[in-house]
Design an enzyme around this catalytic site. Structure first.
Site, PDB file in Angstrom:
ATOM      1  N   CYS A   6       0.828  -1.211   0.000  1.00 50.29           N
ATOM      2  CA  CYS A   6       0.000   0.000   0.000  1.00 50.29           C
ATOM      3  C   CYS A   6       0.864   1.264   0.000  1.00 50.29           C
ATOM      4  O   CYS A   6       2.013   1.251   0.436  1.00 50.29           O
ATOM      5  CB  CYS A   6      -0.897  -0.015   1.234  1.00 50.29           C
ATOM      6  SG  CYS A   6      -2.319   1.075   1.071  1.00 50.29           S
ATOM      7  N   ASP A 123      -6.555  -3.573  11.185  1.00 50.85           N
ATOM      8  CA  ASP A 123      -5.358  -2.728  11.250  1.00 50.85           C
ATOM      9  C   ASP A 123      -5.150  -2.268  12.691  1.00 50.85           C
ATOM     10  O   ASP A 123      -6.017  -2.421  13.565  1.00 50.85           O
ATOM     11  CB  ASP A 123      -5.590  -1.519  10.327  1.00 50.85           C
ATOM     12  CG  ASP A 123      -4.304  -0.811   9.898  1.00 50.85           C
ATOM     13  OD1 ASP A 123      -3.224  -1.141  10.427  1.00 50.85           O
ATOM     14  OD2 ASP A 123      -4.408   0.076   9.022  1.00 50.85           O
TER      15      ASP A 123
HETATM   16  O1  LIG Z   1      -0.951   4.726   4.859  1.00 48.08           O
HETATM   17  C1  LIG Z   1      -1.516   5.769   5.196  1.00 48.08           C
HETATM   18  O2  LIG Z   1      -0.878   6.837   5.330  1.00 48.08           O
HETATM   19  C2  LIG Z   1      -3.001   5.784   5.444  1.00 48.08           C
HETATM   20  C3  LIG Z   1      -3.600   6.978   5.811  1.00 48.08           C
HETATM   21  C4  LIG Z   1      -4.970   7.020   6.036  1.00 48.08           C
HETATM   22  C5  LIG Z   1      -5.732   5.891   5.883  1.00 48.08           C
HETATM   23  C6  LIG Z   1      -5.133   4.695   5.522  1.00 48.08           C
HETATM   24  C7  LIG Z   1      -3.778   4.624   5.302  1.00 48.08           C
HETATM   25  N1  LIG Z   1      -3.158   3.422   4.977  1.00 48.08           N
HETATM   26  C8  LIG Z   1      -3.919   2.247   4.775  1.00 48.08           C
HETATM   27  C9  LIG Z   1      -3.245   0.951   4.670  1.00 48.08           C
HETATM   28  O3  LIG Z   1      -3.834   0.031   4.120  1.00 48.08           O
HETATM   29  C10 LIG Z   1      -1.908   0.701   5.330  1.00 48.08           C
HETATM   30  O4  LIG Z   1      -1.207  -0.151   4.488  1.00 48.08           O
HETATM   31  C11 LIG Z   1      -2.154   0.035   6.677  1.00 48.08           C
HETATM   32  O5  LIG Z   1      -2.697   0.990   7.546  1.00 48.08           O
HETATM   33  C12 LIG Z   1      -0.853  -0.524   7.291  1.00 48.08           C
HETATM   34  O6  LIG Z   1       0.085   0.494   7.459  1.00 48.08           O
HETATM   35  P1  LIG Z   1       1.504   0.178   8.151  1.00 48.08           P
HETATM   36  O7  LIG Z   1       1.264  -0.065   9.597  1.00 48.08           O
HETATM   37  O8  LIG Z   1       2.289   1.405   7.902  1.00 48.08           O
HETATM   38  O9  LIG Z   1       2.083  -1.011   7.444  1.00 48.08           O
END
Ligand SMILES: O=C(O)c1ccccc1NCC(=O)[C@H](O)[C@H](O)COP(=O)(O)O
Length: 196
Positions: A6, A123
């Site tokens: 993502c 999440d």
């Molecule tokens: O990634 C972002 O900045 C974000 C901001 C607002 C809503 C969703 C967002 N990300 C969504 C995702 O699917 C991410 O991959 C997920 O939250 C996991 O993130 P991480 O902990 O950094 O791997």
């Protein structure tokens, strides 16, 4: 193991994810994100993704008309709603021909409330923050297929898959060299570790 990478924003990192075998690539349209990309910026990236790899637009607490407009302009096939959006937003997205992913925080997961969703992503509390959670943080164990997200990295993804037993994983911060900057080598390492 379904793998979604993502928060992509460059051709090189889209290609790295696809070539490493990602099942889905995500583009973040949520205001305030360090990974924010415009629909115009995402469209050429979406266009280079081959058939068979899912393209996901990520949104958070935006009006559904805006979500549909941005998703159409970018050309993504799936809408991921990440902010406790109301049911009619999912219905509108599905009626408009998009696949949907409902993203919720671990603390808010309830089996009954989400069993009918097309796809469920669980999440940490703050999306895209690189924060993990533990199985004990889930009020009940999921009995439907679901994607695990939150603080996954190449060095912890295998252990967290073993601990949770999800049907897929989603990663963002864990494959970055700096906030919002994806690293092709980390993307490849993550795919290899998730599939090992
Ligand atoms: O990634 C972002 O900045 C974000 C901001 C607002 C809503 C969703 C967002 N990300 C969504 C995702 O699917 C991410 O991959 C997920 O939250 C996991 O993130 P991480 O902990 O950094 O791997």
């Amino acid at each position: 193991m379904f793998v979604k990478v993502c928060g992509l924003r460059t051709p090189e990192t889209v290609d790295a994810a696809v070539e490493a075998g990602a099942d889905a690539v995500g583009f973040v349209f949520a205001p305030g994100s360090v990974r924010l990309i415009s629909a115009d910026g995402a469209a050429p990236l979406v266009a280079r993704v081959p058939d068979g790899v899912e393209t996901v637009g990520v949104f958070r607490r935006q009006p559904i008309d805006e979500v549909l407009l941005l998703a159409r302009e970018a050309g993504v096939g799936t809408i991921q709603l990440h902010g406790d959006e109301p049911e009619d937003h999912f219905a509108r997205a599905a009626e408009a021909g998009f696949r949907t992913i409902r993203a919720i925080s671990a603390a808010r997961f309830t089996a009954a409330g989400h069993a009918g969703d097309e796809r469920l992503l669980i999440d940490a509390t703050v999306p895209g923050s690189g924060t993990t959670f533990s199985p004990a943080d889930l009020p009940v164990p999921p009995t439907v297929d679901w994607l695990l997200a939150g603080g996954l990295r190449p060095d912890n993804v295998a252990g967290l898959i073993a601990a949770f037993g999800p049907s897929g994983v989603d990663v963002s911060s864990g494959v970055e060299s700096a906030p919002g900057v994806k690293d092709p080598a980390l993307i490849r390492a993550f795919l290899a570790a998730a599939r090992a």
